[in-house]
Design an enzyme around this catalytic site. Structure first.
Site, PDB file in Angstrom:
ATOM      1  N   ALA A 155      38.593  30.888  43.582  1.00 27.86           N
ATOM      2  CA  ALA A 155      37.957  30.342  42.376  1.00 27.86           C
ATOM      3  C   ALA A 155      36.777  29.449  42.767  1.00 27.86           C
ATOM      4  CB  ALA A 155      38.982  29.563  41.557  1.00 27.86           C
ATOM      5  N   GLN A 202      44.439  25.234  43.740  1.00 27.47           N
ATOM      6  CA  GLN A 202      43.739  25.131  45.028  1.00 27.47           C
ATOM      7  C   GLN A 202      43.094  26.453  45.442  1.00 27.47           C
ATOM      8  OE1 GLN A 202      42.691  22.767  46.805  1.00 27.47           O
ATOM      9  NE2 GLN A 202      43.707  21.199  45.617  1.00 27.47           N
ATOM     10  N   SER A 203      42.834  27.315  44.498  1.00 28.91           N
ATOM     11  CA  SER A 203      42.293  28.632  44.840  1.00 28.91           C
ATOM     12  C   SER A 203      40.946  28.537  45.576  1.00 28.91           C
ATOM     13  CB  SER A 203      42.115  29.437  43.552  1.00 28.91           C
ATOM     14  OG  SER A 203      41.356  30.600  43.802  1.00 28.91           O
ATOM     15  N   ASN A 204      40.921  29.084  46.800  1.00 32.74           N
ATOM     16  CA  ASN A 204      39.648  29.198  47.522  1.00 32.74           C
ATOM     17  C   ASN A 204      38.748  30.193  46.801  1.00 32.74           C
ATOM     18  OD1 ASN A 204      40.507  27.643  49.886  1.00 32.74           O
ATOM     19  ND2 ASN A 204      41.865  29.374  50.293  1.00 32.74           N
TER      20      ASN A 204
END
Ligand SMILES: *Cc1c(COP(=O)(O)O)cnc(C)c1O
Length: 313
Positions: free
Chosen positions: A76, A72-74
């Site tokens: 990335a 869920q990396s913002n």
């Protein structure tokens, strides 16, 4: 002071405004820096870092960018959005742990058609090796951006943000921000030292990495990069991770509800809810007087909110 090239990606300066209802609720003057409204996807702090990092990638002739993070990396998602806009290819090499369904940021990744490779590991070293391997397989040079964009160059993004806040003209006694990989905290504390010397910065840690070492190290590297000589202060770090990184906490959820109910502003469970809970905690402990001005840095992250299962109240 050495200036570094930036690629224009966001809409800056971002808005900065007072929160009248929260101010009443907490008995002090609470303001918010809206980096959630910086104009790329759902906004967020990574855009300021990427303006430096992607300018560097282009300048050095790279046309393939890779970065990493959790599913869920913002960071990335925003790296992909910014890279694609600049005509750079992008591959996201993400940690697989905990991935069940396509939600939140993964939906945005899917919509962009960015290639995502999941690696079943807990170690970012394994992931950086995998990036090199993919680069060799493709026969291409890879511009590797570390987790969260938190290296010396990325740290300059929040040094700029403090300059922006100084130029706004309102004096702030306190600034509160989230600390997840350290670059935002480092840039904020360093930038405050340079442009807002009378402002105290508090960083809400949302995971339990050794930030007492990481943040000063990043500050030092960023100051050296700019050729700026300022004392490197000991950062004021408060433990707000609750049950753990990316796991919602009770205080965080209370903060998210308060911000939504009183001001109509969306925070998220992983970062900004817990960061704002740190501000609420200090306010309730009596750290802020009725005439103090406290600025909360909204670092974005709304997509993550919609990756959660909510068994609310
Ligand atoms: C990455 C992130 C942070 C933390 O910033 P770091 O520079 O990684 O410490 C805070 N808020 C949001 C929404 C983020 O995506």
């Amino acid at each position: 002071m050495k200036e570094f090239e930036k690629q224009s990606l966001g809409i800056f300066p971002t808005p900065l405004h007072r929160l009248p209802n929260i101010s009443r609720e907490l008995g002090t003057n609470v303001w918010i820096k809206r980096d959630d409204l910086c104009g790329v996807a759902l906004g967020g702090n990574k855009v300021r870092k990427l303006e430096y990092l992607l300018a560097d990638a282009k300048k050095q002739g790279y046309d393939l960018v890779m970065t990493t993070g959790q599913a869920q990396s913002n960071h990335a998602m925003l790296t992909a959005a910014c890279a694609l806009r600049l005509g750079l290819d992008c591959i996201l090499v993400l940690k697989k742990r905990g991935v069940t369904s396509c939600r939140g940021n993964q939906i945005l990744n899917k919509l962009m058609g960015v290639e995502v490779r999941f690696v079943d590991t807990d170690s970012y070293d394994d992931i950086y090796e995998e990036m090199d391997r993919i680069g060799q397989e493709l026969g291409r040079k890879v511009y590797k951006i570390p987790c969260g964009g938190s290296n010396a160059l990325g740290t300059l993004g929040y040094v700029d943000c403090m300059k922006e806040i100084a130029e706004f003209g309102q004096h702030f006694d306190h600034i509160v921000c989230a600390c997840g990989s350290g670059g935002t905290a480092a840039g904020t504390v360093l930038g405050a030292q340079m442009y807002l010397p009378d402002t105290h910065v508090m960083c809400s840690m949302v995971d339990n990495d050794p930030f007492d070492v990481i943040v000063p190290q990043l500050m030092k590297e960023a100051a050296d990069l700019m050729g700026v000589k300022v004392p490197i202060p000991v950062p004021d770090l408060v433990e707000m991770w609750g049950p753990g990184y990316s796991i919602p906490s009770e205080e965080g959820n209370e903060a998210i509800s308060m911000m939504m109910r009183l001001e109509g502003i969306v925070l998220d469970t992983c970062y900004t809810g817990k960061a704002f809970a740190g501000l609420i905690k200090r306010a309730r402990e009596g750290s802020y007087g009725p005439d103090d001005h406290v600025l909360f840095v909204h670092t974005g992250g709304a997509a993550g909110l919609f990756a959660q299962d909510w068994n609310l109240l």
